[in-house]
Design a protein around this motif. Structure first.
Motif, short mmCIF file in Angstrom:
data_model
loop_
_atom_site.label_atom_id
_atom_site.label_comp_id
_atom_site.label_asym_id
_atom_site.label_seq_id
_atom_site.Cartn_x
_atom_site.Cartn_y
_atom_site.Cartn_z
N THR A 23 11.52 -27.54 -15.57
CA THR A 23 11.09 -26.66 -14.49
C THR A 23 9.60 -26.74 -14.23
N SER A 24 8.90 -27.69 -14.84
CA SER A 24 7.47 -27.85 -14.58
C SER A 24 7.23 -28.27 -13.15
N PRO A 25 6.30 -27.61 -12.43
CA PRO A 25 6.09 -27.94 -11.02
C PRO A 25 5.69 -29.38 -10.79
N TYR A 26 5.07 -30.05 -11.76
CA TYR A 26 4.60 -31.40 -11.57
C TYR A 26 5.40 -32.40 -12.42
N SER A 27 6.59 -32.02 -12.80
CA SER A 27 7.43 -32.88 -13.61
C SER A 27 8.11 -33.94 -12.74
N ILE A 28 8.69 -34.93 -13.41
CA ILE A 28 9.51 -35.92 -12.72
C ILE A 28 10.95 -35.45 -12.76
N LEU A 29 11.52 -35.25 -11.60
CA LEU A 29 12.92 -34.87 -11.51
C LEU A 29 13.78 -36.12 -11.59
N ARG A 30 15.02 -35.96 -12.02
CA ARG A 30 15.96 -37.07 -12.13
C ARG A 30 17.25 -36.69 -11.39
N VAL A 31 17.66 -37.51 -10.44
CA VAL A 31 18.88 -37.23 -9.69
C VAL A 31 19.82 -38.42 -9.81
N LYS A 32 21.13 -38.15 -9.68
CA LYS A 32 22.14 -39.20 -9.78
C LYS A 32 22.99 -39.19 -8.51
N ALA A 33 23.32 -40.39 -8.04
CA ALA A 33 24.16 -40.53 -6.86
C ALA A 33 25.25 -41.54 -7.14
N GLU A 34 26.38 -41.39 -6.44
CA GLU A 34 27.44 -42.38 -6.52
C GLU A 34 27.20 -43.47 -5.50
N LEU A 35 27.52 -44.69 -5.86
CA LEU A 35 27.38 -45.82 -4.95
C LEU A 35 28.12 -45.55 -3.65
N VAL A 130 10.47 -38.28 -8.12
CA VAL A 130 11.91 -38.14 -8.33
C VAL A 130 12.48 -39.51 -8.68
N ILE A 131 13.22 -39.59 -9.78
CA ILE A 131 13.89 -40.83 -10.16
C ILE A 131 15.34 -40.77 -9.70
N LEU A 132 15.75 -41.77 -8.92
CA LEU A 132 17.12 -41.86 -8.43
C LEU A 132 17.90 -42.85 -9.27
N GLU A 133 18.99 -42.39 -9.87
CA GLU A 133 19.92 -43.26 -10.59
C GLU A 133 21.18 -43.41 -9.75
N VAL A 134 21.76 -44.60 -9.74
CA VAL A 134 22.95 -44.86 -8.95
C VAL A 134 24.07 -45.29 -9.89
N GLU A 135 25.19 -44.58 -9.82
CA GLU A 135 26.34 -44.92 -10.65
C GLU A 135 27.22 -45.90 -9.89
N ASN A 136 27.56 -47.03 -10.54
CA ASN A 136 28.25 -48.11 -9.85
C ASN A 136 29.72 -48.26 -10.22
N GLY A 137 30.28 -47.24 -10.89
CA GLY A 137 31.69 -47.33 -11.27
C GLY A 137 31.92 -48.03 -12.59
N LEU A 138 30.86 -48.42 -13.28
CA LEU A 138 30.99 -49.12 -14.55
C LEU A 138 30.65 -48.21 -15.72
N SER A 139 30.67 -46.91 -15.50
CA SER A 139 30.32 -45.95 -16.54
C SER A 139 28.96 -46.26 -17.14
N GLY A 140 28.03 -46.67 -16.27
CA GLY A 140 26.68 -46.93 -16.71
C GLY A 140 26.43 -48.35 -17.16
N GLY A 141 27.47 -49.18 -17.26
CA GLY A 141 27.31 -50.53 -17.75
C GLY A 141 27.04 -51.55 -16.65
N VAL A 142 26.96 -52.82 -17.08
CA VAL A 142 26.69 -53.89 -16.13
C VAL A 142 27.47 -55.14 -16.52
N VAL A 143 28.02 -55.81 -15.52
CA VAL A 143 28.71 -57.09 -15.69
C VAL A 143 27.75 -58.21 -15.28
N PHE A 144 27.71 -59.29 -16.07
CA PHE A 144 26.86 -60.41 -15.69
C PHE A 144 27.55 -61.72 -16.04
N PRO A 145 27.32 -62.77 -15.24
CA PRO A 145 27.90 -64.08 -15.53
C PRO A 145 27.06 -64.81 -16.57
#
Length: 339
Positions: A23-35, A130-145
């Motif tokens: 709740t600090s007025p000058y803090s970094i907020l963190r928000v999450k959004a769905e892809l 504000v930090i925006l995190e995006v959820e991609n349906g991988l429960s936070g994980g990542v697929v790579f070749p």
């Protein structure tokens, strides 16, 4: 004097949700959004703030340094302007005269990162990150070749399992690859999946990748002989448990020197999976090619720009050079301390 509203409960927009960590007025907020959903990045003045005339609002996306900052929106009274990929899908919420919150529609993985709201009235500037995190349906994980140093299409199934394990990952499932495809993964080389099938994801149909007349989707070779057939592999890593970083060095390094430099920094040379996780899950961006643990040279770009992956966000692959060359730096990784 203006001050920011301490936000503890934030209204949601459709698929998005916001979480305040402090709740600090000058803090970094963190928000999450769905892809593909919508999200509000909060920024507001206290209701009792004294406002003499219109105030100016500026939103930017913060880069690794100031030269990489990206303009998002400028507002002064009735005059508003949006920029780049944000045009047509962002606006100020403006629930009241003190509200400068930013609404983003159709959220993409490229939107992930840190944003800065600046409110200016000519007397004192107010800033909220504000930090925006995006959820991609991988429960936070990542697929790579992944393909080995000896070249593409050289892994039978057992080799594929080991190749992913060497990177601290596991062979991806069909569901994980499908979710990665939905979030934009496009790769024109076939790879093993955990069910023994061989597939590859295409978002931009073209002739060498199953034909330009076919729709986007997963191209499948079906189940293949696990011992006789050889392909690449799609690996999956669920998270990043530690700190991935570029090690600043005065000189370029051989592979052995790179390994030792990370050890001297109380770390270890990073794996391919750690680079992909940092890039995808934390929007890590660095336009410097560096050694990784498998002997490859790569660099992660989350904000495309000239000379650094100009057309797409990606982990760029340089190759597997002679380990004695001194042309590259190194990426290191420090694991989280277990309590």
């Amino acid at each position: 004097m203006m001050s920011l509203l301490c936000i503890t409960v934030i209204s949601l927009t459709l698929a998005g949700r916001a979480v305040s960590e402090t709740t600090s007025p000058y803090s970094i907020l963190r928000v999450k959004a769905e892809l593909g959903g919508n999200i509000t990045l909060p920024c507001s003045l206290l209701p009792d703030s004294s406002i003499f005339g219109s105030f100016k609002v500026k939103w930017i996306k913060v880069g690794a340094d100031e030269t990489l900052n990206e303009d998002v929106l400028m507002s002064m009274g009735l005059h508003k302007r949006t920029y780049g990929s944000f045009e047509g899908r962002i606006f100020l919420q403006e629930l009241d005269n003190h509200d400068a919150s930013l609404v983003i529609n159709d959220v993409s993985m490229e939107d992930m990162g840190k944003y800065r709201c600046e409110i200016m009235d000519g007397v004192e500037d107010v800033i909220q990150d504000v930090i925006l995190e995006v959820e991609n349906g991988l429960s936070g994980g990542v697929v790579f070749p992944y393909s080995p140093p000896i070249g593409r299409y050289n892994l039978n199934f057992d080799d594929a399992v080991q190749a992913c394990a060497d990177q601290g990952a596991e062979v991806a499932s069909f569901e994980q690859l499908f979710a990665a495809w939905k979030s934009g993964l496009d790769w024109c080389n076939a790879g093993w999946l955990s069910d023994g099938t061989v597939q590859y994801p295409i978002t931009k149909p073209r002739e060498p990748c199953g034909g330009s007349n076919n729709k986007p989707g997963l191209r499948s070779y079906g189940r293949r002989n696990k011992q006789m057939n050889r392909f690449d592999v799609f690996c999956y890593v669920p998270d990043l448990k530690g700190h991935f970083y570029w090690l600043v060095q005065p000189e370029r390094l051989t592979f052995d020197e790179a390994v030792q430099a990370c050890i001297n920094d109380n770390a270890e040379i990073a794996t391919v999976s750690q680079m992909f996780a940092a890039w995808k899950l934390e929007a890590y961006d660095r336009c410097d090619a560096g050694w990784l643990a498998d002997g490859s040279i790569r660099y992660p770009i989350s904000r495309p720009r000239k000379n650094c992956s100009p057309t797409e966000a990606a982990v760029r692959f340089i190759g597997f050079p002679n380990k004695n060359v001194k042309s590259y730096g190194v990426y290191c990784f420090k694991a989280e301390q277990q309590e």
